[in-house]
Enzyme design. Structure first.
Site, PDB file in Angstrom:
ATOM      1  N   LEU A 114      47.217  52.774  29.905  1.00 41.28           N
ATOM      2  CA  LEU A 114      48.243  53.779  29.637  1.00 41.28           C
ATOM      3  C   LEU A 114      49.149  53.344  28.497  1.00 41.28           C
ATOM      4  O   LEU A 114      49.497  52.164  28.364  1.00 41.28           O
ATOM      5  CB  LEU A 114      49.077  54.014  30.900  1.00 41.28           C
ATOM      6  CG  LEU A 114      48.334  54.549  32.127  1.00 41.28           C
ATOM      7  CD1 LEU A 114      49.318  54.776  33.266  1.00 41.28           C
ATOM      8  CD2 LEU A 114      47.580  55.834  31.802  1.00 41.28           C
ATOM      9  N   GLY A 123      44.799  47.503  38.415  1.00 44.07           N
ATOM     10  CA  GLY A 123      46.112  46.895  38.581  1.00 44.07           C
ATOM     11  C   GLY A 123      47.002  47.303  37.422  1.00 44.07           C
ATOM     12  O   GLY A 123      46.514  47.652  36.339  1.00 44.07           O
ATOM     13  N   GLY A 124      48.315  47.262  37.642  1.00 42.40           N
ATOM     14  CA  GLY A 124      49.226  47.661  36.579  1.00 42.40           C
ATOM     15  C   GLY A 124      48.928  49.070  36.119  1.00 42.40           C
ATOM     16  O   GLY A 124      48.842  49.998  36.921  1.00 42.40           O
ATOM     17  N   ASP A 125      48.758  49.236  34.806  1.00 40.14           N
ATOM     18  CA  ASP A 125      48.481  50.570  34.262  1.00 40.14           C
ATOM     19  C   ASP A 125      47.078  50.651  33.676  1.00 40.14           C
ATOM     20  O   ASP A 125      46.823  51.403  32.744  1.00 40.14           O
ATOM     21  CB  ASP A 125      49.527  50.945  33.207  1.00 40.14           C
ATOM     22  CG  ASP A 125      49.577  49.948  32.049  1.00 40.14           C
ATOM     23  OD1 ASP A 125      48.852  48.927  32.098  1.00 40.14           O
ATOM     24  OD2 ASP A 125      50.330  50.190  31.092  1.00 40.14           O
ATOM     25  N   GLU A 126      46.156  49.873  34.251  1.00 37.64           N
ATOM     26  CA  GLU A 126      44.770  49.880  33.795  1.00 37.64           C
ATOM     27  C   GLU A 126      43.878  50.620  34.805  1.00 37.64           C
ATOM     28  O   GLU A 126      43.889  50.318  35.994  1.00 37.64           O
ATOM     29  CB  GLU A 126      44.254  48.451  33.608  1.00 37.64           C
ATOM     30  CG  GLU A 126      44.938  47.706  32.469  1.00 37.64           C
ATOM     31  CD  GLU A 126      44.395  46.308  32.298  1.00 37.64           C
ATOM     32  OE1 GLU A 126      44.511  45.763  31.184  1.00 37.64           O
ATOM     33  OE2 GLU A 126      43.856  45.745  33.275  1.00 37.64           O
TER      34      GLU A 126
END
Length: 293
Positions: free
Chosen positions: A173, A213-216
């Site tokens: 993102l 995870g995170g924005d992946e």
């Protein structure tokens, strides 16, 4: 105190009746010869109702009746009764999931005359096991597949010799960290869930969507060639570029999406890494273009 002699046959009968395991003995003609108290409690069928009746007509669910019949026939013919798990009908119109260890019953001359089934009612355990498996394979925030489940699905697709290949899209993102820092983690979590929903809406039925995870995020499209992968990549970028409504107003994110194609026999980790590198190259190029404006 003198030991009391007990007839071994009496002990065996007492064991069959007292064990919590479900016991059912089926003759070579597939008729029920014995059921114990635990089986009666589990299924509601009483001995007097089932003795002498065909096993598959009483206990087997309709779509497994032929398999139940073959199981007894094969066991008597081969002398081998492999472990089984299946649904048994109960007296109330429902089913019980039963895990079975079976053995072939022989007469004094060694001839196979039936099958003894010793089972455990696992009806209550299976939904919980399924829930735990689902939880272990899912991202808790978005409900998407996690990395472990994604790699398993990718490796399975790459192991299929009949497949035309698999497309992997790696999505990172844009501007998510800024939105998360500005509006807080609650809004950030809302945005991630919305991204997940949009990705689910744009992919095909066979495709897998995962959050690493995170924005992946990763989209796995089995059977997609270069053309289909390019079209899906454009569709993903377009849907993720649309504004996101939040309590603080609309937020614009967007995504950098890299793609890689895997073929039969490829290593899943390497295909995923190739899509990641392509994504990173796209993100770097866009940063350079913005800096030059």
């Amino acid at each position: 105190m003198d030991a009391v002699a007990v007839d071994p046959a009496v002990l065996r009968a007492a064991l069959v009746e007292s064990t919590p395991a479900l016991v059912c003995v089926i003759g070579a003609d597939r008729r029920v010869l014995l059921v114990n108290a635990a089986l009666e409690r589990s299924t509601g069928w009483m001995s007097e109702e089932v003795l002498g009746r065909s096993f598959y007509e009483v206990f087997a669910v309709p779509h497994e009746a032929a398999l139940a019949r073959e199981f007894v026939e094969d066991a008597v013919r081969t002398g081998v009764a492999p472990p089984q798990e299946g649904d048994w009908r109960d007296r109330w119109g429902g089913t019980r999931r039963v895990s079975l260890l079976s053995s072939v019953v022989r007469d004094d001359e060694g001839r196979a005359v039936g099958v003894a089934c010793v089972g455990v009612d696992v009806t209550a355990q299976r939904p919980e096991e399924a829930r735990l498996r689902e939880a272990a394979a899912s991202d808790p925030l978005t409900g998407l597949r996690n990395r472990t489940a994604l790699l398993a699905a990718l490796q399975e697709a790459l192991a299929d010799p009949t497949s035309d290949g698999v497309a992997v899209l790696f999505c990172d993102l844009d501007r998510f960290k800024s939105a998360n820092d500005t509006h807080g983690h609650d809004v950030g979590d809302q945005l991630l869930r919305e991204v997940a929903a949009r990705l689910r809406g744009v992919v095909g039925e066979r495709d897998v969507v995962a959050r690493l995870g995170g924005d992946e995020f990763v989209v796995l499209a089995p059977g997609a060639g270069a053309g289909a992968a390019s079209s899906l990549r454009r569709a993903v970028e377009a849907v993720l570029a649309e504004p996101y409504a939040t309590p603080h107003g609309c937020v614009a994110l967007g995504a950098s999406v890299g793609a890689a194609l895997g073929r039969h026999g490829d290593d899943g980790e390497r295909v995923l890494a190739a899509a990641d590198r392509h994504m990173y190259g796209i993100k770097t190029q866009r940063r350079l273009e913005r800096a030059q404006r």
